[in-house]
Structure formats: structure tokens, C-alpha cells
Design a protein around this motif. Structure first.
Motif, PDB file in Angstrom:
ATOM      1  N   ALA A  60       0.932  -1.061   0.108  1.00  0.00           N
ATOM      2  CA  ALA A  60      -0.057   0.118   0.060  1.00  0.00           C
ATOM      3  C   ALA A  60       0.878   1.287   0.107  1.00  0.00           C
ATOM      4  O   ALA A  60       0.653   2.261  -0.742  1.00  0.00           O
ATOM      5  N   ASP A  61       1.986   1.260   0.553  1.00  0.00           N
ATOM      6  CA  ASP A  61       3.162   2.338   0.563  1.00  0.00           C
ATOM      7  C   ASP A  61       3.363   2.533  -0.636  1.00  0.00           C
ATOM      8  O   ASP A  61       3.600   3.754  -1.105  1.00  0.00           O
ATOM      9  N   ASP A  62       3.969   1.425  -1.499  1.00  0.00           N
ATOM     10  CA  ASP A  62       4.212   1.725  -2.898  1.00  0.00           C
ATOM     11  C   ASP A  62       3.387   2.278  -3.933  1.00  0.00           C
ATOM     12  O   ASP A  62       3.588   3.250  -4.605  1.00  0.00           O
ATOM     13  N   ARG A  63       2.115   1.718  -3.723  1.00  0.00           N
ATOM     14  CA  ARG A  63       1.068   2.321  -4.396  1.00  0.00           C
ATOM     15  C   ARG A  63       0.711   3.545  -4.311  1.00  0.00           C
ATOM     16  O   ARG A  63       0.193   4.373  -5.098  1.00  0.00           O
ATOM     17  N   THR A  64       0.652   4.219  -2.622  1.00  0.00           N
ATOM     18  CA  THR A  64       0.236   5.523  -2.575  1.00  0.00           C
ATOM     19  C   THR A  64       1.414   6.506  -2.299  1.00  0.00           C
ATOM     20  O   THR A  64       1.275   7.841  -2.373  1.00  0.00           O
ATOM     21  N   GLY A  65       2.528   6.228  -1.753  1.00  0.00           N
ATOM     22  CA  GLY A  65       3.671   7.034  -1.773  1.00  0.00           C
ATOM     23  C   GLY A  65       3.839   7.451  -0.392  1.00  0.00           C
ATOM     24  O   GLY A  65       4.341   8.445  -0.187  1.00  0.00           O
ATOM     25  N   LEU A  66       2.950   6.892   0.665  1.00  0.00           N
ATOM     26  CA  LEU A  66       2.896   7.293   1.866  1.00  0.00           C
ATOM     27  C   LEU A  66       3.752   6.482   2.551  1.00  0.00           C
ATOM     28  O   LEU A  66       3.208   5.547   3.395  1.00  0.00           O
ATOM     29  N   GLU A  67       4.898   6.703   2.675  1.00  0.00           N
ATOM     30  CA  GLU A  67       5.928   5.718   2.928  1.00  0.00           C
ATOM     31  C   GLU A  67       5.925   4.885   4.202  1.00  0.00           C
ATOM     32  O   GLU A  67       5.510   3.724   4.096  1.00  0.00           O
ATOM     33  N   PRO A  68       5.982   5.465   5.388  1.00  0.00           N
ATOM     34  CA  PRO A  68       6.042   4.587   6.450  1.00  0.00           C
ATOM     35  C   PRO A  68       4.420   4.133   6.851  1.00  0.00           C
ATOM     36  O   PRO A  68       4.294   3.483   7.928  1.00  0.00           O
ATOM     37  N   THR A  69       3.353   4.812   6.476  1.00  0.00           N
ATOM     38  CA  THR A  69       2.312   4.986   6.935  1.00  0.00           C
ATOM     39  C   THR A  69       1.602   3.581   7.152  1.00  0.00           C
ATOM     40  O   THR A  69       1.338   3.152   8.188  1.00  0.00           O
ATOM     41  N   PHE A  70       1.430   2.994   5.967  1.00  0.00           N
ATOM     42  CA  PHE A  70       0.684   1.895   5.870  1.00  0.00           C
ATOM     43  C   PHE A  70       1.193   0.807   6.423  1.00  0.00           C
ATOM     44  O   PHE A  70       0.813  -0.459   6.783  1.00  0.00           O
ATOM     45  N   THR A  71       2.747   0.779   6.166  1.00  0.00           N
ATOM     46  CA  THR A  71       3.688  -0.202   7.021  1.00  0.00           C
ATOM     47  C   THR A  71       3.229  -0.204   8.531  1.00  0.00           C
ATOM     48  O   THR A  71       3.187  -1.220   8.891  1.00  0.00           O
ATOM     49  N   LEU A  72       3.351   0.840   9.039  1.00  0.00           N
ATOM     50  CA  LEU A  72       3.006   0.718  10.515  1.00  0.00           C
ATOM     51  C   LEU A  72       1.790   0.329  10.915  1.00  0.00           C
ATOM     52  O   LEU A  72       1.401  -0.359  11.919  1.00  0.00           O
ATOM     53  N   ILE A  73       0.732   0.888  10.092  1.00  0.00           N
ATOM     54  CA  ILE A  73      -0.754   0.328  10.106  1.00  0.00           C
ATOM     55  C   ILE A  73      -0.877  -1.143  10.093  1.00  0.00           C
ATOM     56  O   ILE A  73      -1.482  -1.921  10.720  1.00  0.00           O
ATOM     57  N   GLY A  74      -0.085  -1.547   8.928  1.00  0.00           N
ATOM     58  CA  GLY A  74      -0.203  -3.002   8.781  1.00  0.00           C
ATOM     59  C   GLY A  74       0.429  -3.887   9.977  1.00  0.00           C
ATOM     60  O   GLY A  74       0.031  -4.886  10.351  1.00  0.00           O
ATOM     61  N   ILE A  75       1.576  -3.271  10.602  1.00  0.00           N
ATOM     62  CA  ILE A  75       2.211  -3.890  11.876  1.00  0.00           C
ATOM     63  C   ILE A  75       1.233  -3.971  12.766  1.00  0.00           C
ATOM     64  O   ILE A  75       1.111  -5.101  13.589  1.00  0.00           O
ATOM     65  N   VAL A  76       0.706  -2.847  13.339  1.00  0.00           N
ATOM     66  CA  VAL A  76      -0.226  -2.774  14.319  1.00  0.00           C
ATOM     67  C   VAL A  76      -1.578  -3.731  14.161  1.00  0.00           C
ATOM     68  O   VAL A  76      -1.984  -4.523  15.020  1.00  0.00           O
ATOM     69  N   ILE A  77      -2.236  -3.844  12.835  1.00  0.00           N
ATOM     70  CA  ILE A  77      -3.252  -4.593  12.622  1.00  0.00           C
ATOM     71  C   ILE A  77      -2.971  -6.047  12.633  1.00  0.00           C
ATOM     72  O   ILE A  77      -3.225  -7.087  13.144  1.00  0.00           O
ATOM     73  N   GLY A  78      -1.331  -6.476  12.194  1.00  0.00           N
ATOM     74  CA  GLY A  78      -0.979  -7.603  12.061  1.00  0.00           C
ATOM     75  C   GLY A  78      -0.892  -8.365  13.525  1.00  0.00           C
ATOM     76  O   GLY A  78      -1.125  -9.496  13.969  1.00  0.00           O
ATOM     77  N   LEU A  79      -0.182  -7.286  14.450  1.00  0.00           N
ATOM     78  CA  LEU A  79      -0.430  -7.840  15.796  1.00  0.00           C
ATOM     79  C   LEU A  79      -1.447  -7.895  16.442  1.00  0.00           C
ATOM     80  O   LEU A  79      -1.719  -8.817  17.419  1.00  0.00           O
ATOM     81  N   ALA A  80      -2.393  -7.208  16.234  1.00  0.00           N
ATOM     82  CA  ALA A  80      -3.730  -7.314  16.882  1.00  0.00           C
ATOM     83  C   ALA A  80      -4.374  -8.380  16.391  1.00  0.00           C
ATOM     84  O   ALA A  80      -4.925  -9.098  17.331  1.00  0.00           O
ATOM     85  N   VAL A  81      -4.229  -9.004  15.279  1.00  0.00           N
ATOM     86  CA  VAL A  81      -4.897 -10.103  14.954  1.00  0.00           C
ATOM     87  C   VAL A  81      -3.991 -11.361  15.273  1.00  0.00           C
ATOM     88  O   VAL A  81      -4.878 -12.223  15.896  1.00  0.00           O
ATOM     89  N   ALA A  82      -2.774 -11.300  15.687  1.00  0.00           N
ATOM     90  CA  ALA A  82      -1.978 -12.485  15.937  1.00  0.00           C
ATOM     91  C   ALA A  82      -2.313 -12.319  17.513  1.00  0.00           C
ATOM     92  O   ALA A  82      -2.587 -13.671  18.204  1.00  0.00           O
ATOM     93  N   LEU A  83      -2.601 -11.431  18.330  1.00  0.00           N
ATOM     94  CA  LEU A  83      -2.850 -11.383  19.637  1.00  0.00           C
ATOM     95  C   LEU A  83      -4.139 -12.335  20.007  1.00  0.00           C
ATOM     96  O   LEU A  83      -4.361 -13.052  20.710  1.00  0.00           O
ATOM     97  N   ILE A  84      -5.152 -11.498  19.305  1.00  0.00           N
ATOM     98  CA  ILE A  84      -6.429 -11.932  19.383  1.00  0.00           C
ATOM     99  C   ILE A  84      -6.680 -13.509  18.812  1.00  0.00           C
ATOM    100  O   ILE A  84      -7.367 -14.291  19.794  1.00  0.00           O
ATOM    101  N   GLY A  85      -6.280 -13.832  17.724  1.00  0.00           N
ATOM    102  CA  GLY A  85      -6.206 -15.148  17.171  1.00  0.00           C
ATOM    103  C   GLY A  85      -5.518 -16.264  18.024  1.00  0.00           C
ATOM    104  O   GLY A  85      -5.928 -17.209  18.335  1.00  0.00           O
TER     105      GLY A  85
END
Length: 75
Positions: free
Chosen positions: A32-57
Motif C-alpha cells: 500500500a505504501d508503494d501504491r500511494t507514496g505514503l512511505e511508512p504510514t501503511f507499513t506501521l498500520i499493517g504492523i499494528v493490525i497484524g499484531l492485533a490479529v495475532a494476539l486475538i487469534g
């Protein structure tokens, strides 16, 4: 069958689930960062969502295992 084989397999599965959720979050965020040019934004969002999914699951996966191990008498 060894009585520790099932808990070990459950822990191994949970570990793979944790790793897969976090890595997928990072990969999708980087894409998503490569597609939009918003370099660390979506990577950080992906990390947070991935951690949340990992913890709950992971909690839901390990909850039955924790219940079974708590019911066993000590050796």
C-alpha cells in the motif's frame, strides 16, 4: 501417544499463526505504501493490525490448551 505432543503441536501452530499475521501485515502495508507514496504510514498500520490479529487469534487458539493444562494434576 505422548501427552505433550498435542500441546506442543498447538504451540507450534500458534507460533506460525503469529508470524504469518505480522508478516502479512507488513507485506500488505509495504504494498500500500508503494501504491500511494505514503512511505511508512501503511507499513506501521499493517504492523499494528497484524499484531492485533495475532494476539486475538493466538489467544483464541491457545485458550482450550490453557484450560486442558490447568485441569491436569501435577506430576
Amino acid at each position: 501417544m505422548n501427552r505433550w505432543l498435542v500441546p506442543a503441536a498447538s504451540l507450534l501452530g500458534a507460533g506460525w499463526f503469529f508470524a504469518t499475521a505480522v508478516i502479512l501485515g507488513v507485506v500488505i502495508g509495504r504494498w500500500a505504501d508503494d501504491r500511494t507514496g505514503l512511505e511508512p504510514t501503511f507499513t506501521l498500520i499493517g504492523i499494528v493490525i497484524g499484531l492485533a490479529v495475532a494476539l486475538i487469534g493466538g489467544y483464541r487458539m491457545l485458550q482450550p490448551l490453557m484450560g486442558r493444562l490447568g485441569d491436569e494434576p501435577p506430576e
